[in-house]
Design a protein around this motif. Structure first.
Motif, PDB file in Angstrom:
ATOM      1  N   GLN A 135       0.818  -1.215   0.000  1.00  0.00           N
ATOM      2  CA  GLN A 135       0.000   0.000   0.000  1.00  0.00           C
ATOM      3  C   GLN A 135       0.856   1.272   0.000  1.00  0.00           C
ATOM      4  O   GLN A 135       0.314   2.380   0.036  1.00  0.00           O
ATOM      5  CB  GLN A 135      -0.915   0.008   1.218  1.00  0.00           C
ATOM      6  CG  GLN A 135      -1.908  -1.148   1.249  1.00  0.00           C
ATOM      7  CD  GLN A 135      -2.772  -1.200   0.005  1.00  0.00           C
ATOM      8  OE1 GLN A 135      -3.360  -0.192  -0.388  1.00  0.00           O
ATOM      9  NE2 GLN A 135      -2.835  -2.357  -0.634  1.00  0.00           N
ATOM     10  N   THR A 136       2.174   1.124  -0.052  1.00  0.00           N
ATOM     11  CA  THR A 136       3.069   2.280  -0.055  1.00  0.00           C
ATOM     12  C   THR A 136       2.812   3.145  -1.288  1.00  0.00           C
ATOM     13  O   THR A 136       2.725   2.633  -2.410  1.00  0.00           O
ATOM     14  CB  THR A 136       4.544   1.836  -0.051  1.00  0.00           C
ATOM     15  OG1 THR A 136       4.769   0.988   1.077  1.00  0.00           O
ATOM     16  CG2 THR A 136       5.477   3.031   0.023  1.00  0.00           C
ATOM     17  N   THR A 137       2.696   4.433  -1.101  1.00  0.00           N
ATOM     18  CA  THR A 137       2.471   5.360  -2.215  1.00  0.00           C
ATOM     19  C   THR A 137       3.716   5.441  -3.088  1.00  0.00           C
ATOM     20  O   THR A 137       4.837   5.600  -2.592  1.00  0.00           O
ATOM     21  CB  THR A 137       2.125   6.761  -1.682  1.00  0.00           C
ATOM     22  OG1 THR A 137       0.958   6.663  -0.858  1.00  0.00           O
ATOM     23  CG2 THR A 137       1.867   7.729  -2.829  1.00  0.00           C
ATOM     24  N   LEU A 138       3.510   5.336  -4.408  1.00  0.00           N
ATOM     25  CA  LEU A 138       4.616   5.378  -5.366  1.00  0.00           C
ATOM     26  C   LEU A 138       4.430   6.567  -6.301  1.00  0.00           C
ATOM     27  O   LEU A 138       3.376   6.716  -6.914  1.00  0.00           O
ATOM     28  CB  LEU A 138       4.669   4.081  -6.183  1.00  0.00           C
ATOM     29  CG  LEU A 138       4.819   2.782  -5.383  1.00  0.00           C
ATOM     30  CD1 LEU A 138       4.741   1.581  -6.318  1.00  0.00           C
ATOM     31  CD2 LEU A 138       6.137   2.766  -4.622  1.00  0.00           C
ATOM     32  N   PRO A 139       5.446   7.414  -6.443  1.00  0.00           N
ATOM     33  CA  PRO A 139       5.307   8.586  -7.315  1.00  0.00           C
ATOM     34  C   PRO A 139       5.426   8.219  -8.791  1.00  0.00           C
ATOM     35  O   PRO A 139       6.063   7.227  -9.164  1.00  0.00           O
ATOM     36  CB  PRO A 139       6.484   9.462  -6.878  1.00  0.00           C
ATOM     37  CG  PRO A 139       7.523   8.485  -6.422  1.00  0.00           C
ATOM     38  CD  PRO A 139       6.760   7.366  -5.768  1.00  0.00           C
ATOM     39  N   ASP A 140       4.813   9.026  -9.641  1.00  0.00           N
ATOM     40  CA  ASP A 140       4.990   8.881 -11.088  1.00  0.00           C
ATOM     41  C   ASP A 140       6.292   9.516 -11.554  1.00  0.00           C
ATOM     42  O   ASP A 140       6.866   9.120 -12.565  1.00  0.00           O
ATOM     43  CB  ASP A 140       3.813   9.534 -11.826  1.00  0.00           C
ATOM     44  CG  ASP A 140       2.515   8.793 -11.587  1.00  0.00           C
ATOM     45  OD1 ASP A 140       2.565   7.551 -11.427  1.00  0.00           O
ATOM     46  OD2 ASP A 140       1.455   9.442 -11.549  1.00  0.00           O
ATOM     47  N   ASP A 141       6.753  10.529 -10.823  1.00  0.00           N
ATOM     48  CA  ASP A 141       7.991  11.224 -11.165  1.00  0.00           C
ATOM     49  C   ASP A 141       8.759  11.541  -9.879  1.00  0.00           C
ATOM     50  O   ASP A 141       8.280  12.337  -9.062  1.00  0.00           O
ATOM     51  CB  ASP A 141       7.682  12.512 -11.929  1.00  0.00           C
ATOM     52  CG  ASP A 141       8.941  13.220 -12.421  1.00  0.00           C
ATOM     53  OD1 ASP A 141      10.001  12.553 -12.500  1.00  0.00           O
ATOM     54  OD2 ASP A 141       8.854  14.427 -12.710  1.00  0.00           O
ATOM     55  N   PRO A 142       9.907  10.897  -9.661  1.00  0.00           N
ATOM     56  CA  PRO A 142      10.531   9.913 -10.544  1.00  0.00           C
ATOM     57  C   PRO A 142       9.745   8.602 -10.549  1.00  0.00           C
ATOM     58  O   PRO A 142       9.205   8.202  -9.505  1.00  0.00           O
ATOM     59  CB  PRO A 142      11.921   9.714  -9.928  1.00  0.00           C
ATOM     60  CG  PRO A 142      11.727  10.022  -8.486  1.00  0.00           C
ATOM     61  CD  PRO A 142      10.710  11.121  -8.425  1.00  0.00           C
ATOM     62  N   ARG A 143       9.694   7.964 -11.715  1.00  0.00           N
ATOM     63  CA  ARG A 143       8.936   6.727 -11.814  1.00  0.00           C
ATOM     64  C   ARG A 143       9.525   5.688 -10.864  1.00  0.00           C
ATOM     65  O   ARG A 143      10.729   5.437 -10.869  1.00  0.00           O
ATOM     66  CB  ARG A 143       8.951   6.197 -13.243  1.00  0.00           C
ATOM     67  CG  ARG A 143       8.002   5.017 -13.387  1.00  0.00           C
ATOM     68  CD  ARG A 143       8.034   4.379 -14.736  1.00  0.00           C
ATOM     69  NE  ARG A 143       7.163   3.202 -14.732  1.00  0.00           N
ATOM     70  CZ  ARG A 143       7.257   2.208 -15.603  1.00  0.00           C
ATOM     71  NH1 ARG A 143       8.161   2.255 -16.546  1.00  0.00           N
ATOM     72  NH2 ARG A 143       6.434   1.185 -15.536  1.00  0.00           N
ATOM     73  N   THR A 144       8.638   5.094 -10.068  1.00  0.00           N
ATOM     74  CA  THR A 144       9.074   4.171  -9.021  1.00  0.00           C
ATOM     75  C   THR A 144       8.119   2.986  -8.982  1.00  0.00           C
ATOM     76  O   THR A 144       6.900   3.158  -9.089  1.00  0.00           O
ATOM     77  CB  THR A 144       9.081   4.888  -7.652  1.00  0.00           C
ATOM     78  OG1 THR A 144       9.934   6.034  -7.727  1.00  0.00           O
ATOM     79  CG2 THR A 144       9.578   3.969  -6.550  1.00  0.00           C
TER      80      THR A 144
END
Length: 421
Positions: free
Chosen positions: A245-254
């Motif tokens: 459920q950890t939030t992942l950013p689009d930039d930087p792509r992760t």
């Protein structure tokens, strides 16, 4: 006696002058006249198993080819990399001047017992590893042979490397070892990696990744008589559910991937252990660190909660859970600067050959030199391929020649640039 190349300074002018030299014409002629030899090498190579940590037989084959080609100081290092030099003109073998590295990884993703059985039909090769990295390895050999036969006198030494440990759990250990040799690494002015097929792209942005193995262990027991004993699978599942459920950013792509989960003995047994493998990838190093912290927190909290719940039941002698988190992969993120001479020279080569390079993001051997600020990129060795990392992998040598010309011109131009540094 070979001819020494003296070229102008701008990248396109350098490449244009280089391509007009008689020794380079001879090198091009060798590439044009030996497609069968190159394909024969490729079929020989892919018939030799080379799983991660099991590349010894392929390293031996590579060392023999380097010696037959006429490279100097051919040797296999402690980790299995095969090295051979094409020395600079008018410099002693003991020179400590700049070098350019041209490398290709020897290993494949396939286990040692995988049936290989390469099949050649005209200009097409079908076999596991035919393209990744059969194309890159024989491209390396083709460039070495073309340069030796054409007797180009290099202004800076060229180091050819058939390296181990690029795929999967190999974790770039071959190139990592190369750069751990301080005296040699300090001389590397540029590094060109040959990986797979193609003549229309280059990996200039290194995708960072970190991989972990989590193990949670406990006393185990019978599902009924030992009920209340903390369960490693339940704790691990809880930790992975929180981590996912950890939030992942689009930039930087992760990205975050839960790759494997193992554990247990039978349906009516409380397991003694459970383990999982986890993969984090990002173009931003800070995100990899953030995910590592999140992983540790999720596992610690899950184990602490399971132990506390067991203790609250007040059932004596049941024991508690423990855990370990081991890093099993670490590939640094980095990027080739937009104004790098290596990139500008590649554009000059493209312009001369009528090509256009698409710059890409990827995880390759170039991650290591890029992270150390050594100009580096990964590119194909010409031709076409498909089915990578499957037993149906294939390679077609159609247009291999133009891809090898691209590699040869870029390599020679960079040796001229290196000599001026």
């Amino acid at each position: 006696m070979g001819m020494r190349l003296h070229l102008p300074n701008s990248p396109f002018a350098r490449v244009t002058a280089l391509a007009g030299q008689r020794p380079v014409h001879a090198a091009f002629a060798w590439l044009h006249g030996n497609p069968k030899s190159i394909m024969d090498w490729q079929a020989e190579l892919v018939a030799i198993p080379a799983p991660p940590f099991g590349e010894a037989a392929r390293s031996a084959w590579m060392a023999s080819r380097f010696s037959e080609t006429g490279l100097s100081r051919v040797h296999t290092d402690e980790i299995g990399n095969v090295l051979g030099f094409l020395p600079a003109a008018n410099l002693s073998p003991e020179s400590t001047g700049p070098i350019v590295v041209l490398s290709a990884h020897l290993d494949t993703v396939f286990p040692a017992e995988t049936p290989l059985n390469p099949v050649v039909n005209a200009d097409r090769l079908e076999a596991p590893g035919a393209c990744d990295n059969g194309a890159g390895v024989v491209g390396l050999l083709a460039i070495a042979n073309a340069l030796v036969e054409s007797q180009v006198e290099l202004p800076a030494s060229l180091l050819f490397v058939g390296n181990v440990g690029e795929e999967g759990e190999g974790d770039l250990r071959g190139v990592r070892h190369l750069y751990s040799q301080t005296a040699l690494a300090g001389r590397i002015a540029a590094h060109i990696v040959l990986d797979g097929a193609g003549a229309d792209s280059a990996v200039t942005q290194a995708l960072g990744s970190k991989r972990y193995q989590v193990v949670i262990a406990g006393p185990g027991g019978h599902s009924f008589t030992d009920a209340g004993t903390p369960n490693p699978i339940a704790a691990l599942a809880s930790a992975l559910a929180v981590l996912s459920q950890t939030t992942l950013p689009d930039d930087p792509r992760t990205t975050l991937n839960l790759g494997t989960i193992l554990g247990g003995t039978s349906v009516n047994s409380i397991p003694e252990s459970a383990q999982a493998s986890i993969d984090f990838r990002s173009t931003g190093p800070d995100q990899l660190l953030r995910l590592e912290v999140a992983l540790h927190r999720a596992v610690e909290d899950a184990v602490e909660h399971a132990n506390a719940a067991s203790k609250a039941r007040n059932i004596p002698g049941k024991g508690s859970l423990s855990f370990s988190i081991q890093r099993i992969g670490d590939r640094p993120a980095a990027q080739l600067p937009a104004d790098s001479m290596l990139l500008e020279t590649l554009r000059g080569v493209d312009r001369h050959l009528g090509l256009r390079t698409d710059l890409r993001l990827g995880s390759t051997d170039a991650n290591i030199p890029l992270s150390l600020r050594v100009p580096a990129l990964s590119m194909g060795a010409g031709g076409e391929g498909g089915g990578a990392h499957t037993k149906s992998e294939w390679y077609s040598a159609k247009d291999r020649e133009v891809g090898l010309k691209r590699v040869l011109l870029l390599t020679l131009a960079m040796t001229e640039w290196a000599a001026d540094q």
